[in-house]
Write a protein that holds these residues in place. Sequence first.
Motif, short mmCIF file in Angstrom:
data_model
loop_
_atom_site.label_atom_id
_atom_site.label_comp_id
_atom_site.label_asym_id
_atom_site.label_seq_id
_atom_site.Cartn_x
_atom_site.Cartn_y
_atom_site.Cartn_z
N ASP A 119 0.80 -1.21 0.00
CA ASP A 119 0.00 0.00 0.00
C ASP A 119 0.84 1.27 0.00
OD1 ASP A 119 -2.35 -1.45 0.09
OD2 ASP A 119 -2.39 -1.51 2.29
N ALA A 120 2.14 1.14 0.14
CA ALA A 120 3.00 2.32 0.30
C ALA A 120 3.11 3.16 -0.97
CB ALA A 120 4.39 1.90 0.76
N TRP A 121 2.77 2.58 -2.11
CA TRP A 121 2.94 3.30 -3.38
C TRP A 121 2.12 4.59 -3.44
CZ3 TRP A 121 -0.87 4.36 -7.06
CH2 TRP A 121 -2.13 3.80 -6.79
N ASP A 122 1.01 4.67 -2.67
CA ASP A 122 0.12 5.82 -2.83
C ASP A 122 0.10 6.77 -1.64
OD1 ASP A 122 -1.26 4.35 -0.96
OD2 ASP A 122 -3.11 4.18 -2.11
N ARG A 123 0.99 6.58 -0.67
CA ARG A 123 0.86 7.40 0.52
C ARG A 123 2.13 8.15 0.92
NH1 ARG A 123 0.24 2.09 3.67
NH2 ARG A 123 2.31 1.65 4.51
N GLU A 124 3.18 8.01 0.12
CA GLU A 124 4.41 8.70 0.47
C GLU A 124 4.43 10.12 -0.09
OE1 GLU A 124 6.76 7.58 2.44
OE2 GLU A 124 5.76 5.67 2.74
N GLY A 125 5.24 10.98 0.51
CA GLY A 125 5.35 12.36 0.06
C GLY A 125 6.31 12.49 -1.09
N ARG A 126 6.34 11.52 -1.99
CA ARG A 126 7.29 11.55 -3.08
C ARG A 126 6.60 11.79 -4.41
NH1 ARG A 126 8.21 5.58 -1.48
NH2 ARG A 126 6.35 4.56 -2.27
N ARG A 127 5.31 12.11 -4.38
CA ARG A 127 4.56 12.14 -5.61
C ARG A 127 4.09 13.53 -5.97
NH1 ARG A 127 0.73 7.10 -5.74
NH2 ARG A 127 -0.64 8.73 -6.44
N LYS A 144 -7.93 8.06 1.54
CA LYS A 144 -7.29 8.89 2.57
C LYS A 144 -5.78 8.71 2.58
CE LYS A 144 -11.42 8.40 5.47
NZ LYS A 144 -11.94 7.82 6.74
N ARG A 145 -5.29 7.57 2.06
CA ARG A 145 -3.85 7.32 2.05
C ARG A 145 -3.13 8.08 0.94
NH1 ARG A 145 -5.06 1.47 2.27
NH2 ARG A 145 -4.29 1.42 0.13
N ILE A 146 -3.87 8.50 -0.08
CA ILE A 146 -3.22 9.16 -1.22
C ILE A 146 -2.67 10.51 -0.79
CG2 ILE A 146 -3.60 10.13 -3.52
CD1 ILE A 146 -5.64 7.96 -4.02
N HIS A 147 -1.40 10.71 -1.06
CA HIS A 147 -0.70 11.89 -0.56
C HIS A 147 -1.25 13.18 -1.16
CE1 HIS A 147 2.66 14.56 0.50
NE2 HIS A 147 2.91 13.66 1.45
#
Length: 215
Positions: A119-127, A144-147
Amino acid sequence: MITGKPVEVGGSLGRTEATGYGVVYTVREALARKNVKFESVRASIQGFGNVAQYAAKLIIELGGKVVAVACWDNDDRKAYTYAKPDGIDADFLLSITDRFGTIDKEKAVKAGYKIEDGDAWDREGRRGPDSGGDREPVTGETVKRIHRNVKIIAEGANGPTTPEADAVLKERGVYVIPDFLANAGGVTCSYFEQVQCNTTSSGPRSRCFSGSTRR
């Protein structure tokens, strides 16, 4: 009429990569509407099958970066995210991916990839401007996880976003490219395949892509 055939029996050149390329073409047009350069793209992709693989390749070719891909591990029976802040090497990842779509974790780590949960693909501050080829639905809860940095989501699979999630994304100002448009590259190429079969002719690979990019 059957489409998606091998080239040797009347298939169309370019059909293999058409859907993935089509996803990226729609992202490119969305960025143009927002006056954003493609070189600023930092994309994160859910999935690493045919569509995602060719989408990743074209993003990189056009000057953007793919900083994470999430895919299913057939051995562990769970998904992992393979992240690299300075951008993945799509060809390298393909070279360590088996025929079931499982990426070799040990080789990925040695090459500098960080392995996180699926699930980490959509919640990091790298996008930043983003292309997400979704496989599992984005729901009213998982949205809610989408950054907050995400500006664009391209639906590379059918029905990946529920109406509840759509409402949240709209409120946040996220530009969602719907599935029927984002993954239409394959269907467009299939049309050209049908034409060439009806006329007993063949066309160059470029015809498939010029048709997909025509406005």
